[in-house]
Design an enzyme around this catalytic site. Structure first.
Site, PDB file in Angstrom:
ATOM      1  CG  ASN A 210      -0.183  -0.108   2.507  1.00  0.00           C
ATOM      2  OD1 ASN A 210       0.557   0.803   2.862  1.00  0.00           O
ATOM      3  ND2 ASN A 210      -0.327  -1.236   3.211  1.00  0.00           N
ATOM      4  CG  ASP A 308      -6.603  -6.307  14.196  1.00  0.00           C
ATOM      5  OD1 ASP A 308      -5.687  -5.685  14.788  1.00  0.00           O
ATOM      6  OD2 ASP A 308      -7.624  -5.761  13.751  1.00  0.00           O
TER       7      ASP A 308
HETATM    8  N1  CTP Z   1      -3.905  -3.121  12.358  1.00  0.00           N
HETATM    9  C1  CTP Z   1      -3.125  -4.172  12.833  1.00  0.00           C
HETATM   10  N2  CTP Z   1      -3.142  -5.372  12.184  1.00  0.00           N
HETATM   11  C2  CTP Z   1      -3.935  -5.565  11.118  1.00  0.00           C
HETATM   12  C3  CTP Z   1      -4.742  -4.506  10.632  1.00  0.00           C
HETATM   13  C4  CTP Z   1      -4.681  -3.297  11.280  1.00  0.00           C
HETATM   14  O1  CTP Z   1      -2.382  -3.980  13.805  1.00  0.00           O
HETATM   15  N3  CTP Z   1      -3.924  -6.737  10.525  1.00  0.00           N
HETATM   16  C5  CTP Z   1      -3.884  -1.858  13.095  1.00  0.00           C
HETATM   17  C6  CTP Z   1      -3.314  -0.694  12.304  1.00  0.00           C
HETATM   18  O2  CTP Z   1      -1.922  -0.564  12.538  1.00  0.00           O
HETATM   19  C7  CTP Z   1      -4.094   0.476  12.869  1.00  0.00           C
HETATM   20  C8  CTP Z   1      -5.428  -0.112  13.243  1.00  0.00           C
HETATM   21  O3  CTP Z   1      -5.224  -1.505  13.357  1.00  0.00           O
HETATM   22  O4  CTP Z   1      -3.532   0.958  14.058  1.00  0.00           O
HETATM   23  C9  CTP Z   1      -6.559   0.149  12.315  1.00  0.00           C
HETATM   24  O5  CTP Z   1      -6.230  -0.260  11.023  1.00  0.00           O
HETATM   25  P1  CTP Z   1      -7.356  -0.300   9.890  1.00  0.00           P
HETATM   26  O6  CTP Z   1      -6.774  -0.845   8.659  1.00  0.00           O
HETATM   27  O7  CTP Z   1      -8.029   1.040   9.841  1.00  0.00           O
HETATM   28  O8  CTP Z   1      -8.353  -1.301  10.588  1.00  0.00           O
HETATM   29  P2  CTP Z   1      -9.083  -2.501  10.042  1.00  0.00           P
HETATM   30  O9  CTP Z   1      -9.414  -3.340  11.238  1.00  0.00           O
HETATM   31  O10 CTP Z   1      -8.304  -3.155   8.973  1.00  0.00           O
HETATM   32  O11 CTP Z   1     -10.422  -1.865   9.501  1.00  0.00           O
HETATM   33  P3  CTP Z   1     -10.908  -1.549   8.009  1.00  0.00           P
HETATM   34  O12 CTP Z   1     -11.920  -2.607   7.757  1.00  0.00           O
HETATM   35  O13 CTP Z   1     -11.494  -0.189   8.099  1.00  0.00           O
HETATM   36  O14 CTP Z   1      -9.708  -1.663   7.120  1.00  0.00           O
END
Ligand code: CTP
Length: 398
Positions: A210, A308
């Site tokens: 990304n 996550d």
């Molecule tokens: N994050 C993480 N591990 C992942 C995805 C996200 O640690 N596999 C952390 C990112 O570093 C950030 C936070 O979670 O601090 C939010 O990331 P984001 O991509 O906005 O969250 P998602 O849960 O992926 O939600 P979305 O569906 O909006 O992408």
């Protein structure tokens, strides 16, 4: 808000080829709001002219102990009385000897001896001169005397030899100067930060990634270190240099970042997840480069969800105080707050993806149980300092 605004710095130069780096340092100090008076020894003036520093600083440059321009004709007293810090860069082996022995035979050495303010020096010399026992004795003596030594760095030297002795780069010296003035609101805290993108392999030559540059995470790591924290940065691939006084661990994929964070997070007080972690990885990356063949059938890729990292850390028993980020194309406060609760973290920092990717200025909003707070817009460095101040405040209030 500039980190050095209102600060007055005396920048001293002694005779070394690294004098050219101090011209850049002067500009960067001024960019950050400092007022800088330059003092040069006669040898420094052989390497670069006082005129260069006068033109860059827009202020008179001082070279002579008998200069009659300052009040009372006492440049060696008056130059430092309203200053906050003296920085001698480059500092030669000879100048270090003079400092260590309290010798005062020119303007710069005299004002260093007559100072009532902190002194920082950036040694610069040939590697054998740096290793020489008298120089090492002097360096130890100066540390004992409370002088702050920055560097030297290692690398190729002007003389063609390679080793320790180069003056640190202007950016690193600037970071040390900012650090010196920063309140130590994170002293004694261990802070773990993720930053940058992750790269998920498709085959040995292709990846899914990304547009995260890592700048926000690196700026937060730098600001936390300057606030006195012991900082470890787990970073996806970026082109950024490691911030000063920060330990960096490089990873490529989300799984590697997850494994690295999970293996070391125990013992950290604060975890800040800034990384743009790929939500999915390729389930079946090819061990051979995928071929186009007839060019008609695109590769059949299947995806699997990545762990996550933030939610995993937040759910641990004795979890550190966790901070997450949410870069969204539309910032809906209710949705960001729901994400904060879903992740189980006390603080989630929201920003607009278009205001954070590929730009140097940004704005962020803090979401916590006590509501939403918008921080002042500014450079990523300024926003990072505000974020660190908020984290330190909220961490101590928990
Ligand atoms: N994050 C993480 N591990 C992942 C995805 C996200 O640690 N596999 C952390 C990112 O570093 C950030 C936070 O979670 O601090 C939010 O990331 P984001 O991509 O906005 O969250 P998602 O849960 O992926 O939600 P979305 O569906 O909006 O992408």
């Amino acid at each position: 808000m500039n980190p050095l605004s209102g600060k007055r710095i005396v920048l001293g130069l002694t005779g070394g080829i690294a004098c050219y780096k101090s011209a850049e340092l002067l500009r960067r100090l001024m960019d950050l709001g400092a007022t800088v008076d330059v003092v040069m020894t006669a040898s420094a003036s052989e390497f670069i002219t006082p005129l260069t520093f006068q033109a860059l600083s827009g202020r008179p440059v001082f070279t002579d102990l008998w200069d009659s321009r300052p009040d009372n004709n006492m440049a060696h007293i008056n130059l430092t009385r309203s200053a906050d810090l003296i920085v001698v860069a480059p500092a030669t082996a000879n100048f270090m000897t003079k400092l260590a022995h309290g010798s005062a035979d020119d303007l710069l050495s005299t004002l260093c001896l007559a100072r009532a303010i902190p002194l920082m020096i950036a040694p610069a010399m040939n590697k054998e001169m740096w290793q020489a026992r008298p120089t090492q004795r002097n360096a130890n003596q100066l540390r004992d005397d409370g002088v702050i030594l920055v560097g030297p760095a290692s690398g190729i030297q002007a003389c063609g030899e390679t080793g320790d002795g180069r003056m640190v780069e202007p950016n690193d010296l600037l970071a040390a100067i900012v650090s010196h003035f920063e309140p130590k609101i994170m002293a004694g805290l261990n802070v773990l930060i993720t930053a940058g993108p992750t790269c998920e392999p498709i085959d040995p030559v292709r990846v899914l990634t990304n547009r995260s540059s890592g700048k926000t995470g690196y700026a937060i790591a730098q600001a936390a270190a300057q606030a006195g924290a012991r900082v470890t940065l787990v970073s996806g691939p970026t082109s950024l240099p490691c911030p000063v006084d920060v330990t960096r661990i490089d990873v490529q994929t989300a799984l590697q970042m997850h494994e690295c964070v999970m293996s070391m997070v125990a013992g950290y007080d604060i975890f800040i997840a800034v990384a743009a972690v790929a939500d999915w990885r390729i389930d079946n990356p090819s061990s051979e480069k995928l071929k186009k063949n007839d060019g008609l059938s695109p590769p059949d890729l299947s995806f699997v969800l990545n762990p996550d990292i933030l939610a995993g850390v937040a759910a641990m028993p004795n979890a550190p105080w966790c901070v997450g980020f949410a870069a969204e194309t539309t910032l809906n406060p209710d949705e960001v707050e729901r994400k904060r609760q879903r992740k189980g973290v006390p603080l989630l920092i929201g920003n607009l993806a278009q205001e954070v990717m590929d730009v140097d200025h940004t704005t962020v909003e803090l979401y916590s149980a006590s509501g939403r707070q918008v921080l002042e817009r500014g450079s990523k460095q300024w926003v990072a300092r505000q974020i660190v101040a908020e984290i330190a405040k909220r961490f101590t209030q928990q």
